[in-house]
Design a protein around this motif. Structure first.
Motif, PDB file in Angstrom:
ATOM      1  N   SER A  75      51.060  30.831  47.957  1.00 22.77           N
ATOM      2  CA  SER A  75      50.844  29.531  48.471  1.00 22.77           C
ATOM      3  C   SER A  75      51.530  29.328  49.693  1.00 22.77           C
ATOM      4  CB  SER A  75      50.567  28.460  47.632  1.00 22.77           C
ATOM      5  OG  SER A  75      52.110  28.425  47.156  1.00 22.77           O
ATOM      6  N   THR A  76      52.329  30.246  50.017  1.00 21.30           N
ATOM      7  CA  THR A  76      53.354  29.996  51.290  1.00 21.30           C
ATOM      8  C   THR A  76      52.963  30.731  52.161  1.00 21.30           C
ATOM      9  OG1 THR A  76      55.221  29.118  49.931  1.00 21.30           O
ATOM     10  CG2 THR A  76      55.775  29.877  52.070  1.00 21.30           C
ATOM     11  N   GLU A  77      52.775  30.470  53.479  1.00 22.83           N
ATOM     12  CA  GLU A  77      51.971  31.290  54.813  1.00 22.83           C
ATOM     13  C   GLU A  77      52.867  30.825  55.877  1.00 22.83           C
ATOM     14  OE1 GLU A  77      48.062  32.053  56.761  1.00 22.83           O
ATOM     15  OE2 GLU A  77      48.076  30.490  55.564  1.00 22.83           O
ATOM     16  N   THR A 126      33.422  42.840  50.900  1.00 21.85           N
ATOM     17  CA  THR A 126      34.543  42.553  50.093  1.00 21.85           C
ATOM     18  C   THR A 126      34.412  41.162  49.558  1.00 21.85           C
ATOM     19  OG1 THR A 126      36.943  42.258  50.395  1.00 21.85           O
ATOM     20  CG2 THR A 126      35.755  41.349  52.313  1.00 21.85           C
ATOM     21  N   ILE A 127      35.344  40.775  48.672  1.00 17.01           N
ATOM     22  CA  ILE A 127      35.537  39.239  48.183  1.00 17.01           C
ATOM     23  C   ILE A 127      36.793  38.773  48.830  1.00 17.01           C
ATOM     24  CG2 ILE A 127      34.363  39.959  46.049  1.00 17.01           C
ATOM     25  CD1 ILE A 127      37.228  39.986  44.906  1.00 17.01           C
ATOM     26  N   GLN A 128      36.550  37.142  48.752  1.00 16.37           N
ATOM     27  CA  GLN A 128      37.920  36.698  49.424  1.00 16.37           C
ATOM     28  C   GLN A 128      38.343  35.877  47.896  1.00 16.37           C
ATOM     29  OE1 GLN A 128      38.905  36.763  52.642  1.00 16.37           O
ATOM     30  NE2 GLN A 128      37.181  38.269  52.987  1.00 16.37           N
ATOM     31  N   VAL A 129      39.589  36.275  47.646  1.00 12.20           N
ATOM     32  CA  VAL A 129      40.405  35.469  46.587  1.00 12.20           C
ATOM     33  C   VAL A 129      41.265  34.416  47.151  1.00 12.20           C
ATOM     34  CG1 VAL A 129      41.877  35.702  44.655  1.00 12.20           C
ATOM     35  CG2 VAL A 129      40.192  37.827  45.207  1.00 12.20           C
ATOM     36  N   ASP A 130      41.351  33.234  46.570  1.00 14.02           N
ATOM     37  CA  ASP A 130      42.154  32.030  46.951  1.00 14.02           C
ATOM     38  C   ASP A 130      43.675  32.525  46.868  1.00 14.02           C
ATOM     39  OD1 ASP A 130      43.681  29.732  47.319  1.00 14.02           O
ATOM     40  OD2 ASP A 130      42.386  28.489  46.197  1.00 14.02           O
ATOM     41  N   ARG A 153      37.665  30.520  59.864  1.00 12.65           N
ATOM     42  CA  ARG A 153      36.360  30.993  60.181  1.00 12.65           C
ATOM     43  C   ARG A 153      36.094  32.326  59.381  1.00 12.65           C
ATOM     44  NH1 ARG A 153      36.622  28.119  65.486  1.00 12.65           N
ATOM     45  NH2 ARG A 153      35.183  26.269  65.022  1.00 12.65           N
ATOM     46  N   VAL A 154      37.339  33.168  59.170  1.00 10.33           N
ATOM     47  CA  VAL A 154      37.063  34.524  58.735  1.00 10.33           C
ATOM     48  C   VAL A 154      36.795  34.274  57.217  1.00 10.33           C
ATOM     49  CG1 VAL A 154      38.371  36.500  58.186  1.00 10.33           C
ATOM     50  CG2 VAL A 154      38.931  35.590  60.235  1.00 10.33           C
ATOM     51  N   HIS A 155      37.321  33.315  56.489  1.00 12.59           N
ATOM     52  CA  HIS A 155      36.930  33.141  55.053  1.00 12.59           C
ATOM     53  C   HIS A 155      36.152  32.066  54.665  1.00 12.59           C
ATOM     54  CE1 HIS A 155      40.795  35.424  55.451  1.00 12.59           C
ATOM     55  NE2 HIS A 155      40.276  36.442  55.099  1.00 12.59           N
ATOM     56  N   ASP A 156      35.848  31.047  55.666  1.00 15.48           N
ATOM     57  CA  ASP A 156      34.768  30.140  55.325  1.00 15.48           C
ATOM     58  C   ASP A 156      33.494  30.703  55.250  1.00 15.48           C
ATOM     59  OD1 ASP A 156      36.815  28.361  54.792  1.00 15.48           O
ATOM     60  OD2 ASP A 156      36.789  27.572  56.931  1.00 15.48           O
TER      61      ASP A 156
END
Length: 145
Positions: free
Chosen positions: A62-64, A51-55, A142-145
């Motif tokens: 941007s709110t989480e 897969t790809i990871q999109v910012d 760590r999932v996306h880095d």
């Protein structure tokens, strides 16, 4: 799965687009040997996808927030999945031990849209209440880095 498979997976975690030759050079295998191993890892279900990871900020999310979900009575994981799947802002959720029934991660454009997503979750018949914590800054991912 052996240590070479683990090293291949480590390379693919860093860059899922890495070439078989590049991986092979790094771990001492030919490109064809790496390809065979990757194909086997996919067939065996060890690798479940690429897969790809999109910012999220680029997509306007941007709110989480992390939300503890408290239910009335006993609610099955399948029912919680059904409730939470209906809210597109929910990006991750799991049942947990402790006083909460589930932990939910929500991504939204801003605070008003986060509040609307929380209201959708709270309106489910079995949901008693929620407790939220808005993420100020991400320290480790760590999932996306």
């Amino acid at each position: 799965m052996d240590s070479l498979d683990s090293r291949i997976i480590d390379h693919l975690r860093i860059n899922a687009r890495a070439g078989y030759g590049d991986i092979g050079t790094s771990i001492g295998l030919s490109a064809s040997a790496v390809k065979r191993r990757v194909d086997r890892l996919v067939a065996d279900g060890v690798i479940r996808g690429f897969t790809i990871q999109v910012d999220p900020a680029v997509e306007g999310l941007s709110t989480e927030a992390y939300v503890e979900l408290f239910c009335r009575g006993t609610v099955s994981p399948a029912e919680l999945r059904r409730i939470l799947s209906a809210v597109p802002e929910v990006v991750d959720a799991g049942t947990v031990t402790g006083s909460a029934d589930a932990i939910v991660r929500i991504r939204s454009r801003d605070i008003p849209s986060l509040e609307l997503a929380l209201e959708k979750v709270r309106q489910a018949p079995n949901v008693d209440h929620t407790r939220s914590a808005i993420v100020l800054s991400r320290l480790i991912d760590r999932v996306h880095d």
